[in-house]
Design a protein around this motif. Structure first.
Motif, PDB file in Angstrom:
ATOM      1  N   GLY A 126     -25.329  11.405 -22.020  1.00  0.00           N
ATOM      2  CA  GLY A 126     -24.648  11.889 -20.822  1.00  0.00           C
ATOM      3  C   GLY A 126     -23.620  10.893 -20.312  1.00  0.00           C
ATOM      4  N   LYS A 127     -22.759  11.362 -19.419  1.00  0.00           N
ATOM      5  CA  LYS A 127     -21.701  10.493 -18.854  1.00  0.00           C
ATOM      6  C   LYS A 127     -22.350   9.368 -18.044  1.00  0.00           C
ATOM      7  CE  LYS A 127     -20.909  13.311 -14.728  1.00  0.00           C
ATOM      8  NZ  LYS A 127     -19.972  14.182 -14.026  1.00  0.00           N
ATOM      9  N   PRO A 128     -21.626   8.255 -17.897  1.00  0.00           N
ATOM     10  CA  PRO A 128     -22.203   7.082 -17.240  1.00  0.00           C
ATOM     11  C   PRO A 128     -22.826   7.343 -15.856  1.00  0.00           C
ATOM     12  CG  PRO A 128     -20.013   6.591 -18.104  1.00  0.00           C
ATOM     13  CD  PRO A 128     -20.240   8.029 -18.340  1.00  0.00           C
ATOM     14  N   GLY A 129     -22.168   8.121 -15.018  1.00  0.00           N
ATOM     15  CA  GLY A 129     -22.688   8.278 -13.646  1.00  0.00           C
ATOM     16  C   GLY A 129     -23.692   9.407 -13.460  1.00  0.00           C
ATOM     17  N   LEU A 130     -24.132  10.013 -14.531  1.00  0.00           N
ATOM     18  CA  LEU A 130     -25.040  11.168 -14.394  1.00  0.00           C
ATOM     19  C   LEU A 130     -26.316  10.740 -13.655  1.00  0.00           C
ATOM     20  CD1 LEU A 130     -24.495  14.029 -15.735  1.00  0.00           C
ATOM     21  CD2 LEU A 130     -26.457  13.505 -17.134  1.00  0.00           C
ATOM     22  N   PRO A 131     -26.740  11.502 -12.637  1.00  0.00           N
ATOM     23  CA  PRO A 131     -27.888  11.048 -11.843  1.00  0.00           C
ATOM     24  C   PRO A 131     -29.221  10.999 -12.621  1.00  0.00           C
ATOM     25  CG  PRO A 131     -27.094  13.199 -11.103  1.00  0.00           C
ATOM     26  CD  PRO A 131     -26.091  12.690 -12.073  1.00  0.00           C
ATOM     27  N   ALA A 132     -29.321  11.717 -13.746  1.00  0.00           N
ATOM     28  CA  ALA A 132     -30.589  11.735 -14.499  1.00  0.00           C
ATOM     29  C   ALA A 132     -30.750  10.477 -15.356  1.00  0.00           C
ATOM     30  CB  ALA A 132     -30.624  12.970 -15.383  1.00  0.00           C
ATOM     31  N   ASN A 134     -33.671   9.955 -17.362  1.00  0.00           N
ATOM     32  CA  ASN A 134     -34.494  10.225 -18.544  1.00  0.00           C
ATOM     33  C   ASN A 134     -34.442  11.726 -18.812  1.00  0.00           C
ATOM     34  OD1 ASN A 134     -36.400  11.521 -16.786  1.00  0.00           O
ATOM     35  ND2 ASN A 134     -37.122   9.463 -16.241  1.00  0.00           N
ATOM     36  N   TYR A 135     -35.067  12.146 -19.916  1.00  0.00           N
ATOM     37  CA  TYR A 135     -34.934  13.551 -20.299  1.00  0.00           C
ATOM     38  C   TYR A 135     -35.474  14.501 -19.223  1.00  0.00           C
ATOM     39  CZ  TYR A 135     -34.940  18.019 -22.378  1.00  0.00           C
ATOM     40  OH  TYR A 135     -34.711  19.340 -22.564  1.00  0.00           O
ATOM     41  N   LYS A 136     -36.612  14.111 -18.610  1.00  0.00           N
ATOM     42  CA  LYS A 136     -37.235  14.980 -17.603  1.00  0.00           C
ATOM     43  C   LYS A 136     -36.260  15.208 -16.427  1.00  0.00           C
ATOM     44  CE  LYS A 136     -41.672  15.559 -15.390  1.00  0.00           C
ATOM     45  NZ  LYS A 136     -42.012  14.867 -14.169  1.00  0.00           N
ATOM     46  N   GLU A 137     -35.655  14.128 -15.986  1.00  0.00           N
ATOM     47  CA  GLU A 137     -34.693  14.241 -14.873  1.00  0.00           C
ATOM     48  C   GLU A 137     -33.462  15.041 -15.313  1.00  0.00           C
ATOM     49  OE1 GLU A 137     -35.940   9.917 -12.952  1.00  0.00           O
ATOM     50  OE2 GLU A 137     -33.834  10.309 -13.300  1.00  0.00           O
ATOM     51  N   LEU A 138     -33.099  14.879 -16.566  1.00  0.00           N
ATOM     52  CA  LEU A 138     -31.942  15.626 -17.078  1.00  0.00           C
ATOM     53  C   LEU A 138     -32.223  17.131 -17.049  1.00  0.00           C
ATOM     54  CD1 LEU A 138     -29.108  15.570 -18.480  1.00  0.00           C
ATOM     55  CD2 LEU A 138     -30.354  15.720 -20.643  1.00  0.00           C
ATOM     56  N   ALA A 139     -33.435  17.509 -17.494  1.00  0.00           N
ATOM     57  CA  ALA A 139     -33.792  18.934 -17.530  1.00  0.00           C
ATOM     58  C   ALA A 139     -33.714  19.524 -16.116  1.00  0.00           C
ATOM     59  CB  ALA A 139     -35.186  19.101 -18.129  1.00  0.00           C
ATOM     60  N   ASP A 196     -19.931  16.195 -19.026  1.00  0.00           N
ATOM     61  CA  ASP A 196     -21.241  15.675 -18.621  1.00  0.00           C
ATOM     62  C   ASP A 196     -22.108  15.254 -19.801  1.00  0.00           C
ATOM     63  OD1 ASP A 196     -20.810  16.294 -15.850  1.00  0.00           O
ATOM     64  OD2 ASP A 196     -21.132  18.402 -16.369  1.00  0.00           O
ATOM     65  N   LEU A 197     -22.129  16.102 -20.850  1.00  0.00           N
ATOM     66  CA  LEU A 197     -23.101  15.890 -21.925  1.00  0.00           C
ATOM     67  C   LEU A 197     -22.461  16.042 -23.291  1.00  0.00           C
ATOM     68  CD1 LEU A 197     -26.137  18.071 -20.727  1.00  0.00           C
ATOM     69  CD2 LEU A 197     -25.968  15.570 -20.633  1.00  0.00           C
ATOM     70  N   LEU A 198     -23.100  15.416 -24.273  1.00  0.00           N
ATOM     71  CA  LEU A 198     -22.643  15.525 -25.661  1.00  0.00           C
ATOM     72  C   LEU A 198     -23.849  15.313 -26.566  1.00  0.00           C
ATOM     73  CD1 LEU A 198     -20.105  15.665 -27.532  1.00  0.00           C
ATOM     74  CD2 LEU A 198     -19.969  13.179 -27.366  1.00  0.00           C
ATOM     75  N   LYS A 215     -25.491   7.416 -20.829  1.00  0.00           N
ATOM     76  CA  LYS A 215     -26.918   7.650 -20.615  1.00  0.00           C
ATOM     77  C   LYS A 215     -27.458   8.295 -21.884  1.00  0.00           C
ATOM     78  CE  LYS A 215     -27.269   6.716 -16.083  1.00  0.00           C
ATOM     79  NZ  LYS A 215     -27.692   7.275 -14.824  1.00  0.00           N
ATOM     80  N   ALA A 216     -28.546   7.790 -22.408  1.00  0.00           N
ATOM     81  CA  ALA A 216     -29.114   8.360 -23.644  1.00  0.00           C
ATOM     82  C   ALA A 216     -30.449   9.007 -23.312  1.00  0.00           C
ATOM     83  CB  ALA A 216     -29.281   7.262 -24.676  1.00  0.00           C
TER      84      ALA A 216
END
Ligand code: ASP
Length: 324
Positions: A126-132, A134-139, A196-198, A215-216
Motif C-alpha cells: 500500500g501507499k506510504p500514508g495508508l492508515p492500515a 497490517n492485513y487485518k486493518e487493511l481489510a 492506494d494499493l498494488l 506498507k506491506a
C-alpha cells in the motif's frame, strides 16, 4: 533449373545464418511492460547473464509496453524468426488467451519455447500514508472505502491484474482499478500516493518493502517466504483468504519458425545463464527462484504454459472475467 538454383541458394543462406548464430546484430529481449518494473528487472539481469554463453554477443532490452503485455508479445510473434528477437514474458502468456479480446497471436502456436526462467511471488502493498498497518486493518479500511480504493495494475492480462481480480473477488468488493503500462510506473504513483494499493512481484517490491517506503501486507504464495526482507509477511491464506495462491513465472520465447539449431543454441545459453552464480544470487535477493533443470527445457516450458492456460481459464471464467 533456375528455380532449383534459387532454392539451393536460399537453403545455403538459411544454413549459413543458423551456423553463424548469433550474428553481428544485437539480440533483443522484448519486455512487454515498462522499464523499471519487475519483468524488466528480470530481463536486464538475464540479458547480462546471457552475454557470455552467447559468445560475447550484445544483448539488449526493448520495452514494448502496453495492453497488459500483449503488444510486446505480438511484436515478437511477428518478428523475423532468426533468433535475434526474443520475448521474456510471465504468467500473462497463460491468462491473456482468456482475458484479452481478439488477441492478435496464438500463445501455443506462434512461438518457439526456449525454456523457463524463474518463479516470483507477489506481495500486496500500500501507499506510504495508508492508515492500515497490517492485513487485518487493511481489510477493515477497504471495507469502509470500497470503490474509493484505487488499485493499480499493468493492464488486462497482466499479473497484477490477475492478482487484483482474485483479491477483489475474495473480498467481494469492487475497487477502482488504475491501469498502467507496467508496474514500474504504478510503483512510482503508489510511492507518490496517487494510488492506494498494488499487488506486484517481489522483483519490484522487495527493495521498497525493505526500505520501508511502502506498507506491506501479505504475500500471495501458500507459504511464507525466506527472503530476509519478506520473511515476516503473512500469506493471504493465513490472513483469511482461503485458497488464495498465485506465483508468477517467466519464460523466454522466439518467433515461430526460428531454426531448430538456433533454438537449441538459445536454450543452451539460457541454461548456462540460469546457472550463473551472480544471476542466481540476484534473483534470490529479490525473492525469486530460478526454475529447476527440467523446466529449463523447451518441451517442459511448452507443457507448463499449456497446463497454466488450462488451470487459469476456468478460474477466470468462474470469476466472470473473460473476453467474450
Ligand atoms: N508486474 C507487472 C504485471 O502486473 C508487469 C511489469 O511491469 O513487469 O504483470
Amino acid at each position: 533449373m533456375k528455380r532449383l538454383l534459387l532454392l539451393a541458394a536460399a537453403v545455403a543462406a538459411f544454413t549459413a545464418q543458423a551456423q553463424s548464430f548469433p550474428g553481428s546484430k544485437p539480440i533483443t529481449i522484448v519486455v512487454p511492460f515498462s522499464a523499471g518494473g519487475p519483468t524488466d528487472r528480470v530481463a536486464r539481469d538475464l540479458a547480462e547473464a546471457l552475454r557470455k554463453p552467447l559468445g560475447g554477443a550484445t544483448v539488449v532490452v526493448d520495452n514494448a509496453a502496453g495492453a497488459g503485455g500483449s503488444i510486446g508479445a505480438n511484436k515478437v510473434a511477428k518478428a523475423a524468426p532468426d533468433g535475434h528477437t526474443l520475448l521474456l514474458h510471465h504468467i500473462g502468456m497463460a491468462t491473456m488467451p482468456t482475458l484479452v479480446r481478439n488477441l492478435p497471436f496464438k500463445v501455443e502456436s506462434d512461438f518457439e519455447y526456449l525454456g523457463m526462467v524463474n518463479d516470483v511471488p507477489m506481495t500486496l502493498i500500500g501507499k506510504p500514508g495508508l492508515p492500515a498497518n497490517n492485513y487485518k486493518e487493511l481489510a477493515t479500511w477497504i471495507n469502509e472505502n470500497k470503490a474509493k480504493v484505487n488499485l493499480g495494475n499493468a493492464g488486462i492480462g497482466a499479473a497484477s491484474h490477475l492478482c487484483g481480480l482474485m483479491f477483489q473477488n475474495a473480498l467481494k468488493i469492487d475497487m477502482t482499478t488504475v491501469p498502467y503500462k507496467g508496474t514500474g510506473p504504478a510503483m512510482t504513483d503508489l510511492l507518490g500516493g496517487q494510488i492506494d494499493l498494488l499487488c506486484d512481484q517481489t522483483t519490484n517490491t522487495s527493495g521498497q518493502i525493505e526500505a520501508k517506503k511502502v506498507k506491506a501486507y501479505a504475500v500471495t504464495t501458500a507459504k511464507r517466504l525466506s527472503t530476509p526482507a519478506l520473511k515476516d509477511l503473512p500469506t493471504l491464506q493465513e490472513s483469511g483468504l482461503k485458497g488464495f495462491e498465485v506465483t508468477i513465472w517467466h519464460g523466454l520465447y522466439a518467433p515461430k519458425g526460428t531454426p531448430a539449431d538456433v533454438v537449441a543454441k538459445l536454450n543452451t545459453a539460457l541454461k548456462a545463464a540460469l546457472k550463473d552464480a551472480d544471476f542466481v544470487k540476484k534473483q534470490e535477493g529479490l525473492g525469486a527462484v530460478v526454475v529447476t533443470d527440467k523446466r529449463m527445457e523447451s518441451a517442459e516450458h511448452k507443457k507448463f504454459v499449456a497446463d497454466e492456460i488450462a488451470k487459469w481459464s476456468p478460474v477466470l471464467k468462474a470469476a466472470g472475467v473473460y473476453a467474450d
